[in-house]
Write a protein that holds these residues in place. Structure first.
Motif, PDB file in Angstrom:
ATOM      1  N   GLN A   1       0.649  -1.216   0.102  1.00  0.00           N
ATOM      2  CA  GLN A   1      -0.084  -0.010   0.069  1.00  0.00           C
ATOM      3  C   GLN A   1       1.351   1.394   0.014  1.00  0.00           C
ATOM      4  OE1 GLN A   1      -1.077   2.695   2.497  1.00  0.00           O
ATOM      5  NE2 GLN A   1      -0.157   2.075   4.013  1.00  0.00           N
ATOM      6  N   PHE A   2       1.898   1.230   0.599  1.00  0.00           N
ATOM      7  CA  PHE A   2       3.171   3.387   0.965  1.00  0.00           C
ATOM      8  C   PHE A   2       3.397   2.416  -0.072  1.00  0.00           C
ATOM      9  CE2 PHE A   2       6.819   4.877   2.160  1.00  0.00           C
ATOM     10  CZ  PHE A   2       5.890   5.809   2.583  1.00  0.00           C
ATOM     11  N   MET A   3       4.574   1.649  -1.352  1.00  0.00           N
ATOM     12  CA  MET A   3       4.677   1.988  -2.300  1.00  0.00           C
ATOM     13  C   MET A   3       3.638   2.102  -3.460  1.00  0.00           C
ATOM     14  SD  MET A   3       8.079   1.792  -1.867  1.00  0.00           S
ATOM     15  CE  MET A   3       8.259   1.523  -2.874  1.00  0.00           C
ATOM     16  N   THR A   4       2.426   2.064  -3.759  1.00  0.00           N
ATOM     17  CA  THR A   4       1.203   2.210  -4.186  1.00  0.00           C
ATOM     18  C   THR A   4       1.319   3.693  -3.921  1.00  0.00           C
ATOM     19  OG1 THR A   4       0.730  -0.009  -4.640  1.00  0.00           O
ATOM     20  CG2 THR A   4      -1.221   1.697  -4.976  1.00  0.00           C
ATOM     21  N   VAL A   5       1.002   4.074  -3.617  1.00  0.00           N
ATOM     22  CA  VAL A   5       0.610   5.762  -2.709  1.00  0.00           C
ATOM     23  C   VAL A   5       1.447   6.171  -3.028  1.00  0.00           C
ATOM     24  CG1 VAL A   5      -0.445   7.086  -0.328  1.00  0.00           C
ATOM     25  CG2 VAL A   5      -1.260   5.173  -0.586  1.00  0.00           C
ATOM     26  N   ILE A   6       2.662   6.257  -2.698  1.00  0.00           N
ATOM     27  CA  ILE A   6       3.449   6.760  -3.324  1.00  0.00           C
ATOM     28  C   ILE A   6       3.880   7.059  -4.779  1.00  0.00           C
ATOM     29  CG2 ILE A   6       6.155   7.082  -2.948  1.00  0.00           C
ATOM     30  CD1 ILE A   6       6.605   6.488  -0.807  1.00  0.00           C
ATOM     31  N   MET A   7       3.504   6.101  -5.167  1.00  0.00           N
ATOM     32  CA  MET A   7       3.441   6.090  -6.541  1.00  0.00           C
ATOM     33  C   MET A   7       2.530   6.711  -7.371  1.00  0.00           C
ATOM     34  SD  MET A   7       5.504   2.981  -8.018  1.00  0.00           S
ATOM     35  CE  MET A   7       4.855   1.322  -7.167  1.00  0.00           C
ATOM     36  N   LEU A   8       1.590   6.747  -6.865  1.00  0.00           N
ATOM     37  CA  LEU A   8       0.474   7.117  -7.355  1.00  0.00           C
ATOM     38  C   LEU A   8       0.367   8.964  -7.054  1.00  0.00           C
ATOM     39  CD1 LEU A   8      -3.033   7.288  -8.447  1.00  0.00           C
ATOM     40  CD2 LEU A   8      -3.234   6.596  -6.203  1.00  0.00           C
ATOM     41  N   ALA A   9       0.472   8.713  -5.825  1.00  0.00           N
ATOM     42  CA  ALA A   9       0.850  10.313  -5.253  1.00  0.00           C
ATOM     43  C   ALA A   9       1.587  11.106  -6.062  1.00  0.00           C
ATOM     44  CB  ALA A   9       0.930  10.496  -3.497  1.00  0.00           C
ATOM     45  N   ALA A  10       2.627  10.902  -6.087  1.00  0.00           N
ATOM     46  CA  ALA A  10       4.224  11.712  -6.901  1.00  0.00           C
ATOM     47  C   ALA A  10       3.124  11.730  -8.139  1.00  0.00           C
ATOM     48  CB  ALA A  10       5.287  10.388  -7.081  1.00  0.00           C
ATOM     49  N   ALA A  11       2.747  10.884  -9.186  1.00  0.00           N
ATOM     50  CA  ALA A  11       1.899  11.397 -10.115  1.00  0.00           C
ATOM     51  C   ALA A  11       0.709  11.893 -10.048  1.00  0.00           C
ATOM     52  CB  ALA A  11       1.333   9.807 -11.048  1.00  0.00           C
ATOM     53  N   MET A  12       0.125  12.708  -8.861  1.00  0.00           N
ATOM     54  CA  MET A  12      -0.809  13.342  -9.026  1.00  0.00           C
ATOM     55  C   MET A  12      -0.636  14.531  -8.810  1.00  0.00           C
ATOM     56  SD  MET A  12      -3.167  11.608  -6.726  1.00  0.00           S
ATOM     57  CE  MET A  12      -4.997  12.308  -6.089  1.00  0.00           C
ATOM     58  N   VAL A  13       0.857  14.720  -8.256  1.00  0.00           N
ATOM     59  CA  VAL A  13       1.235  16.168  -7.960  1.00  0.00           C
ATOM     60  C   VAL A  13       2.006  17.233  -9.109  1.00  0.00           C
ATOM     61  CG1 VAL A  13       2.729  17.341  -6.153  1.00  0.00           C
ATOM     62  CG2 VAL A  13       1.081  16.089  -5.922  1.00  0.00           C
ATOM     63  N   PRO A  14       0.921  18.184  -9.752  1.00  0.00           N
ATOM     64  CA  PRO A  14       2.590  18.809 -11.339  1.00  0.00           C
ATOM     65  C   PRO A  14       3.488  19.171 -10.417  1.00  0.00           C
ATOM     66  CG  PRO A  14       0.098  19.451 -10.437  1.00  0.00           C
ATOM     67  CD  PRO A  14       0.237  18.774  -9.109  1.00  0.00           C
ATOM     68  N   GLY A  15       4.605  18.483 -11.336  1.00  0.00           N
ATOM     69  CA  GLY A  15       6.095  19.114 -10.851  1.00  0.00           C
ATOM     70  C   GLY A  15       6.778  18.299 -10.010  1.00  0.00           C
ATOM     71  N   TYR A  16       5.913  17.191  -9.418  1.00  0.00           N
ATOM     72  CA  TYR A  16       6.852  15.993  -8.185  1.00  0.00           C
ATOM     73  C   TYR A  16       7.846  15.969  -8.940  1.00  0.00           C
ATOM     74  CZ  TYR A  16       7.990  13.458  -4.703  1.00  0.00           C
ATOM     75  OH  TYR A  16       8.735  12.946  -3.483  1.00  0.00           O
ATOM     76  N   ASP A  17       9.096  16.645  -8.419  1.00  0.00           N
ATOM     77  CA  ASP A  17      10.233  15.589  -8.633  1.00  0.00           C
ATOM     78  C   ASP A  17      10.590  14.142  -8.108  1.00  0.00           C
ATOM     79  OD1 ASP A  17      13.221  14.991  -9.506  1.00  0.00           O
ATOM     80  OD2 ASP A  17      13.411  17.127  -9.042  1.00  0.00           O
ATOM     81  N   PHE A  18      10.568  13.025  -8.209  1.00  0.00           N
ATOM     82  CA  PHE A  18      10.832  12.464  -7.795  1.00  0.00           C
ATOM     83  C   PHE A  18      12.294  12.135  -6.592  1.00  0.00           C
ATOM     84  CE2 PHE A  18       7.593   8.382  -7.537  1.00  0.00           C
ATOM     85  CZ  PHE A  18       8.417   7.692  -6.566  1.00  0.00           C
ATOM     86  N   GLY A  19      12.842  12.526  -7.897  1.00  0.00           N
ATOM     87  CA  GLY A  19      14.266  12.519  -7.764  1.00  0.00           C
ATOM     88  C   GLY A  19      15.324  13.625  -6.743  1.00  0.00           C
ATOM     89  N   GLY A  20      14.187  14.590  -6.591  1.00  0.00           N
ATOM     90  CA  GLY A  20      14.761  15.812  -5.703  1.00  0.00           C
ATOM     91  C   GLY A  20      13.676  15.990  -5.069  1.00  0.00           C
ATOM     92  N   GLY A  21      12.399  15.991  -4.744  1.00  0.00           N
ATOM     93  CA  GLY A  21      11.542  15.777  -4.015  1.00  0.00           C
ATOM     94  C   GLY A  21      11.881  14.788  -2.677  1.00  0.00           C
ATOM     95  N   ALA A  22      11.630  15.624  -1.533  1.00  0.00           N
ATOM     96  CA  ALA A  22      10.929  14.648  -0.104  1.00  0.00           C
ATOM     97  C   ALA A  22       9.490  13.999  -0.408  1.00  0.00           C
ATOM     98  CB  ALA A  22      11.290  15.671   0.985  1.00  0.00           C
ATOM     99  N   ILE A  23       9.647  12.926   0.090  1.00  0.00           N
ATOM    100  CA  ILE A  23       8.796  11.869   0.015  1.00  0.00           C
ATOM    101  C   ILE A  23       7.586  12.772   0.873  1.00  0.00           C
ATOM    102  CG2 ILE A  23       9.090   9.643  -0.404  1.00  0.00           C
ATOM    103  CD1 ILE A  23       8.517   8.791   2.261  1.00  0.00           C
ATOM    104  N   SER A  24       8.491  13.409   2.424  1.00  0.00           N
ATOM    105  CA  SER A  24       7.119  14.664   2.675  1.00  0.00           C
ATOM    106  C   SER A  24       6.465  15.324   2.564  1.00  0.00           C
ATOM    107  CB  SER A  24       7.598  14.534   4.095  1.00  0.00           C
ATOM    108  OG  SER A  24       7.949  13.611   4.798  1.00  0.00           O
ATOM    109  N   ASP A  25       6.727  16.270   0.444  1.00  0.00           N
ATOM    110  CA  ASP A  25       6.053  16.764  -0.016  1.00  0.00           C
ATOM    111  C   ASP A  25       5.130  16.246  -0.131  1.00  0.00           C
ATOM    112  OD1 ASP A  25       8.377  18.732   0.447  1.00  0.00           O
ATOM    113  OD2 ASP A  25       9.346  17.387  -1.209  1.00  0.00           O
ATOM    114  N   LEU A  26       4.663  15.052  -0.252  1.00  0.00           N
ATOM    115  CA  LEU A  26       3.067  14.137  -0.873  1.00  0.00           C
ATOM    116  C   LEU A  26       2.147  14.595   0.594  1.00  0.00           C
ATOM    117  CD1 LEU A  26       4.788  11.304  -2.490  1.00  0.00           C
ATOM    118  CD2 LEU A  26       3.844  13.354  -3.764  1.00  0.00           C
ATOM    119  N   GLY A  27       2.465  15.357   1.264  1.00  0.00           N
ATOM    120  CA  GLY A  27       1.980  15.068   2.742  1.00  0.00           C
ATOM    121  C   GLY A  27       0.886  16.783   2.427  1.00  0.00           C
ATOM    122  N   VAL A  28       1.449  17.465   1.754  1.00  0.00           N
ATOM    123  CA  VAL A  28       1.803  18.617   2.040  1.00  0.00           C
ATOM    124  C   VAL A  28       0.762  19.245   0.763  1.00  0.00           C
ATOM    125  CG1 VAL A  28       2.984  19.333   3.823  1.00  0.00           C
ATOM    126  CG2 VAL A  28       4.150  19.785   1.595  1.00  0.00           C
TER     127      VAL A  28
END
Length: 171
Positions: A35-62
């Motif tokens: 569930q966690f890996m699925t949510v991370i990938m889904l959330a990263a795809a939902m946030v415009p301009g989210y940088d998977f390599g340079g962003g912190a996963i906690s950015d997905l929480g805000v």
């Protein structure tokens, strides 16, 4: 009633309870990771301009698009870790190992309840989670054998080095 040996000690089991505890622990840990890996990938795809390599996963929480999804997922990670750790504890009986699982789970729950924009509460919770999830791998290795023991030691060791380097770089 049958008897089974669990990590060198004799235990009495009724209807294969010890095996059921291992299966439940494994099921919770598998569900946690999936569930966690699925949510991370889904959330990263939902946030415009989210940088998977340079962003912190906690950015997905805000991010407005994913805050509820990501933070709820962290709470589920913590709860599943506590439950999995409890069932794992029932197979080996070492309280200190369950304590490690509990600290990692509490850290994940705290990181979900206190998103990145809360500052120190999130940082402390995330550090607790990152630190103790890696200690958890090392603690689990004390109860495992063969390849899984080696994988646990390697994963926990590399993870602790990463936590130390990240803390030093961003402190």
């Amino acid at each position: 009633m049958s008897q089974a040996t669990t990590y060198g000690r004799l235990t009495a089991t009724i209807r294969e309870t010890a095996a059921d505890d291992r299966k439940l622990a494994g099921a919770f840990f598998l569900a946690l990771a999936a569930q966690f890996m699925t949510v991370i990938m889904l959330a990263a795809a939902m946030v415009p301009g989210y940088d998977f390599g340079g962003g912190a996963i906690s950015d997905l929480g805000v991010a407005a698009e994913t805050a509820l999804l990501f933070n709820a997922s962290l709470v589920v990670v913590g709860l599943f870790n506590l439950l999995g750790g409890y069932f794992f504890y029932r197979t080996h009986g070492k309280r200190w190992i369950f304590g490690v699982f509990a600290l990692a789970g509490i850290g994940a729950i705290g990181a979900g309840l206190f998103p990145l924009d809360t500052g120190a509460p999130h940082s402390l919770s995330a550090l607790l989670a990152f630190l103790f999830f890696n200690v958890q791998a090392l603690a689990s290795a004390t109860r495992l054998r063969g390849a899984m023991r080696a994988v646990s030691v390697l994963a926990g060791g590399i993870g602790l080095v990463f936590v130390a380097l990240s803390t030093a770089l961003y402190a």
